[in-house]
Scaffold this active site. Structure first.
Site, PDB file in Angstrom:
ATOM      1  N   GLU A   1      -8.925  -4.518  12.084  1.00 59.38           N
ATOM      2  CA  GLU A   1      -7.771  -3.364  12.185  1.00 59.38           C
ATOM      3  C   GLU A   1      -8.312  -2.377  11.387  1.00 59.38           C
ATOM      4  O   GLU A   1      -9.475  -1.973  11.153  1.00 59.38           O
ATOM      5  CB  GLU A   1      -6.679  -4.205  11.395  1.00 59.38           C
TER       6      GLU A   1
ATOM      7  N   ASP B   1      -4.064   1.753   2.844  1.00 58.12           N
ATOM      8  CA  ASP B   1      -4.047   2.484   4.080  1.00 58.12           C
ATOM      9  C   ASP B   1      -4.189   4.044   4.045  1.00 58.12           C
ATOM     10  O   ASP B   1      -3.390   4.621   5.037  1.00 58.12           O
ATOM     11  CB  ASP B   1      -3.271   1.926   5.212  1.00 58.12           C
TER      12      ASP B   1
END
Length: 314
Positions: A197, A15
């Site tokens: 997401e 991420d």
């Protein structure tokens, strides 16, 4: 791909979020393998990020809120102050993910004090936002308005993860109710889990593009893209169009598996757009993919097609 970049750029950081500040430094953060805190580092170049000194600016609580699964932090500079947005859950309820905010009391985010501002607040009268599994928030501005974009599941852990969008009143509170930007419609968004997401925003040629990640976190993980005109009402579903197919996916030949959860920055020239994303160097994962630490941060130069849309090529 510019020859000056060697992939991966930072090992074992999923991420990845890279922000180039007005001081000329690149600031890097991401999910650490233990999911137990928030780390920052900075460097003058992308290549120097791997060996840059790391600063753990905040550690998870021992119990209660923010005590488990500290995920996907992002560093933003808003209204002259530093903020970090991240998701966290509870030791005794590990899938109760919610978005939280930290604020830095000084101008050096590496060494100055950070304070907790609590959970991101929904707009007044909105009783539907942040009441379920919520994570992966990002912030962007357009036409004098600031927006918050995040992923939230409706109906429990195994329901679909959708992307939502709202205008912000302040760095810690929303101004408008949630607007559902996208839900997993296509087969490539529904492998093992129904997931949208990890939103990230890039602008070009009068358009706003929001990339997002889809499906489970193994080799099926991939990136899709939403687009809207910058003059459109961004909180109107009719303003947005979704890519029919992934814009970035596993490349078996190059051994880049499960690319996704990206962010955007610019190259050292201050102009060339870069996509920072994570991927694994192998397909076969032993155990739960969530706890496999080898999602490494990588970089690619973003090109644009004749219509001004981003093109992502390894």
């Amino acid at each position: 791909m510019n020859k000056e970049y060697t992939n991966p750029i930072v090992l074992q950081r999923a991420d990845p979020y890279v922000y180039r500040h007005t001081d000329g430094y690149y600031y890097f953060t991401g999910s650490v393998p233990a999911y137990d805190g928030i780390e920052l580092r900075r460097a003058k170049t992308i290549a120097e990020l791997q060996d840059a000194e790391t600063f753990m600016i905040w550690k998870k609580h021992e119990s209660g809120e923010m005590s488990q699964h500290i995920w996907a932090p992002e560093l933003h500079y808003l209204d002259g102050k530093w903020f970090v947005y991240f998701a966290g859950s509870k030791v005794d309820d590990i899938w109760r993910l919610r978005p939280y905010v930290l604020e830095c009391l000084g101008q050096n985010p590496l060494t100055d004090e950070w304070v907790e501002r609590g959970m991101m607040q929904a707009a007044d009268g909105d009783d539907k936002t942040f009441i379920d599994f919520s994570l992966d928030a990002t912030v962007f501005e357009n036409k004098g308005k600031r927006y918050f974009c995040w992923a939230e599941k409706t109906g429990g852990q195994f329901a679909a993860s959708n992307l939502y969008l709202a205008e912000m009143e302040s760095p810690t509170k929303l101004k408008t109710p949630q607007f559902m930007l996208t839900t997993p419609d296509y087969d490539w968004e529904r492998v093992d889990f129904w997931v949208n997401e990890g939103p990230a925003v890039i602008k070009n040629a009068g358009k706003i593009f929001i990339t997002f990640s889809a499906s489970a976190t193994g080799a099926c993980y991939c990136m899709g893209m939403m687009e809207a005109d910058e003059d459109a009402d961004l909180l109107d579903r009719n303003s947005w169009k979704k890519s029919r197919y992934p814009v970035l996916k596993t490349d078996y030949e190059k051994k880049i598996y499960g690319p996704g959860h990206n962010s955007f920055t610019v190259a050292e020239d201050g102009v060339t757009p870069l996509c920072i994303y994570h991927a694994r160097p192998y397909e076969e994962i032993v155990g739960d993919p969530l706890y496999d630490p080898n999602r490494h941060a990588r970089v690619m130069e973003v090109k644009f097609d004749a219509d001004g849309r981003p093109v992502f090529e390894y």
